[in-house]
Design an enzyme around this catalytic site. Structure first.
Site, short mmCIF file in Angstrom:
data_model
loop_
_atom_site.label_atom_id
_atom_site.label_comp_id
_atom_site.label_asym_id
_atom_site.label_seq_id
_atom_site.Cartn_x
_atom_site.Cartn_y
_atom_site.Cartn_z
CG HIS A 15 -2.86 2.35 4.55
ND1 HIS A 15 -3.53 3.53 4.80
CD2 HIS A 15 -2.73 1.75 5.75
CE1 HIS A 15 -3.78 3.63 6.09
NE2 HIS A 15 -3.29 2.58 6.69
NE ARG A 45 -1.08 5.02 8.43
CZ ARG A 45 -2.15 5.79 8.20
NH1 ARG A 45 -2.03 6.90 7.51
NH2 ARG A 45 -3.32 5.45 8.70
CD1 TRP A 100 0.87 4.09 19.12
CD2 TRP A 100 1.77 4.99 17.26
NE1 TRP A 100 -0.12 4.22 18.18
CE2 TRP A 100 0.40 4.76 17.03
CE3 TRP A 100 2.53 5.53 16.23
CZ2 TRP A 100 -0.22 5.05 15.82
CZ3 TRP A 100 1.91 5.84 15.02
CH2 TRP A 100 0.55 5.61 14.82
CG HIS A 127 0.84 1.66 15.35
ND1 HIS A 127 -0.48 1.61 15.70
CD2 HIS A 127 0.85 1.92 14.01
CE1 HIS A 127 -1.24 1.83 14.64
NE2 HIS A 127 -0.45 2.02 13.60
FE1 CCH Z 1 -1.08 2.28 11.61
N1 CCH Z 1 -1.81 4.17 11.85
N2 CCH Z 1 -2.90 1.53 12.07
N3 CCH Z 1 -0.41 0.43 11.20
N4 CCH Z 1 0.67 3.08 11.00
C1 CCH Z 1 -1.10 5.34 11.69
C2 CCH Z 1 0.23 5.47 11.41
C3 CCH Z 1 1.06 4.39 11.11
C4 CCH Z 1 -4.00 2.24 12.43
C5 CCH Z 1 -4.14 3.62 12.40
C6 CCH Z 1 -3.10 4.50 12.15
C7 CCH Z 1 -1.11 -0.74 11.34
C8 CCH Z 1 -2.36 -0.86 11.96
C9 CCH Z 1 -3.19 0.19 12.25
C10 CCH Z 1 1.77 2.35 10.60
C11 CCH Z 1 1.81 1.01 10.33
C12 CCH Z 1 0.78 0.13 10.59
C13 CCH Z 1 -1.98 6.44 11.92
C14 CCH Z 1 -1.58 7.91 11.83
C15 CCH Z 1 -3.21 5.92 12.22
C16 CCH Z 1 -4.48 6.69 12.56
C17 CCH Z 1 -1.64 8.43 10.39
C18 CCH Z 1 -1.22 9.87 10.29
O1 CCH Z 1 -1.89 10.71 10.92
O2 CCH Z 1 -0.24 10.15 9.58
C19 CCH Z 1 -5.04 1.33 12.86
C20 CCH Z 1 -6.43 1.73 13.32
C21 CCH Z 1 -4.53 0.09 12.76
C22 CCH Z 1 -5.26 -1.15 13.15
O3 CCH Z 1 -4.70 -2.16 13.41
C23 CCH Z 1 -0.36 -1.82 10.76
C24 CCH Z 1 -0.84 -3.26 10.69
C25 CCH Z 1 0.81 -1.28 10.28
C26 CCH Z 1 1.95 -1.94 9.55
C27 CCH Z 1 2.22 -3.21 9.62
C28 CCH Z 1 2.92 3.24 10.50
C29 CCH Z 1 4.35 2.84 10.15
C30 CCH Z 1 2.46 4.53 10.82
C31 CCH Z 1 3.28 5.82 10.89
C32 CCH Z 1 3.16 6.62 9.62
C33 CCH Z 1 3.91 7.92 9.65
O4 CCH Z 1 3.69 8.72 8.73
O5 CCH Z 1 4.71 8.18 10.56
#
Ligand code: CCH
Length: 287
Positions: free
Chosen positions: A48, A44, A187, A171
């Site tokens: 970002h 993540r 997820w 996800h």
């Molecule tokens: Fe995402 N993501 N993401 N995401 N994401 C969150 C967590 C992860 C969105 C929203 C969220 C991508 C696209 C999107 C990861 C990778 C990717 C969370 C929870 C949200 C909200 C954050 C928390 O509470 O800690 C949205 C909207 C989009 C739109 O498309 C893409 C693209 C990627 C990478 C290629 C990953 C990995 C996580 C898990 C992080 C963790 O701490 O476990």
């Protein structure tokens, strides 16, 4: 061998592999976090850092690591990513020659490969920038929105519909945290392994609104322990996104191939690599 020419250290492939191995070692050692791995939060962080790119102005992207500075580090979308940055601090101390920008992306690559994902080719060459290069808030996606928003955000970076769906497969990893995004839960049932399970669950589960006081999210009818964001559900309500969800659900090899290609593109948005720059392929420590 690593060249030390007139006091200027020119890192080579094996030096980057050493950084990779160090991140992999720490991932293995520090297993007392979330679902047993810092891997998802490292992915993540890399996303970002990269996903702020704007193709019209050429601003944002992974070249700069401007999330180190308060204005960008404090953007709501980046809540919780300090855990990932702090995790990498000992690596930066051990290998001070690597820029934060290169380190964050290398760590994302390492995390994906160590979590049994596809090989992700890597090129170094990012340079850290100053606070003035911080991007404005609002460039990263807002999970409470739908397909139009997804297109606005990802087209701005230069992606198409197929690429949006392939990227979203990330996800399969990690979870939402109430103290970060406000959303809650993972997820998939295997949040520390890269799989196409996200797509399978999207299609096969019955998703209903979760009854709670938090932000609007879906829960699976069967176990009530998994979640989908409104933006996740947009991938199956949209006529152009859905066929890709179906393809990736059926074919994990296709998902791995397309995910590797699209995340490499994401990680390189706006990075001015030298023409001679080589793509490195790191050896996973479990291979
Ligand atoms: Fe995402 N993501 N993401 N995401 N994401 C969150 C967590 C992860 C969105 C929203 C969220 C991508 C696209 C999107 C990861 C990778 C990717 C969370 C929870 C949200 C909200 C954050 C928390 O509470 O800690 C949205 C909207 C989009 C739109 O498309 C893409 C693209 C990627 C990478 C290629 C990953 C990995 C996580 C898990 C992080 C963790 O701490 O476990």
């Amino acid at each position: 061998s690593s060249g030390e020419t007139k006091g200027i250290f020119t890192p080579k492939f094996e030096d980057y592999q050493k950084v990779y191995n160090e991140v992999a070692k720490l991932l293995e050692e520090k297993d007392d976090y979330d679902d047993g791995s810092y891997g998802p939060v490292l992915v993540r962080l890399a996303w970002h850092a990269s996903g702020t790119f704007d193709k019209e102005t050429g601003t944002g992207g992974s070249n700069g690591a401007t999330m180190r500075f308060a204005p960008e580090g404090d953007h709501g979308a980046n809540a919780g990513l300090k855990a990932a940055r702090d995790f990498l601090e000992p690596v930066k101390e051990k290998f001070p020659w690597i820029s934060y920008s290169d380190l964050w992306i290398l760590s994302g690559v390492c995390a994906i490969q160590e979590m049994q994902g596809p090989t992700i080719p890597y090129r170094p060459g990012r340079v850290d920038k100053e606070v003035a290069a911080c991007t404005p808030d609002g460039r990263l996606p807002d999970a409470s929105q739908g397909n139009k928003h997804l297109r606005d955000i990802f087209y701005r970076m230069g992606f198409n519909d197929q690429e949006i769906v392939a990227l979203s497969g990330a996800h399969a990893l990690g979870r939402c945290h109430t103290d970060r995004s406000g959303f809650d839960g993972p997820w998939t049932f295997s949040p520390t392994v890269v799989t196409n399970e996200y797509y399978n669950l999207l299609l096969k589960e019955k998703w209903t609104w979760k009854k709670w006081n938090g932000p609007k999210q879906y829960e699976d009818k069967t176990s009530k322990s998994l979640m989908m964001l409104p933006t996740d559900m947009a991938l199956i309500s949209d006529k152009s996104f859905k066929p890709w969800v179906e393809k990736y659900a059926k074919d994990n090899d296709l998902f791995f191939k397309d995910f590797s290609a699209v995340i490499t593109k994401l990680f390189e948005l706006g990075v001015p690599f030298a023409e001679s720059s080589e793509k490195y392929t790191f050896k996973p420590t479990n291979a």
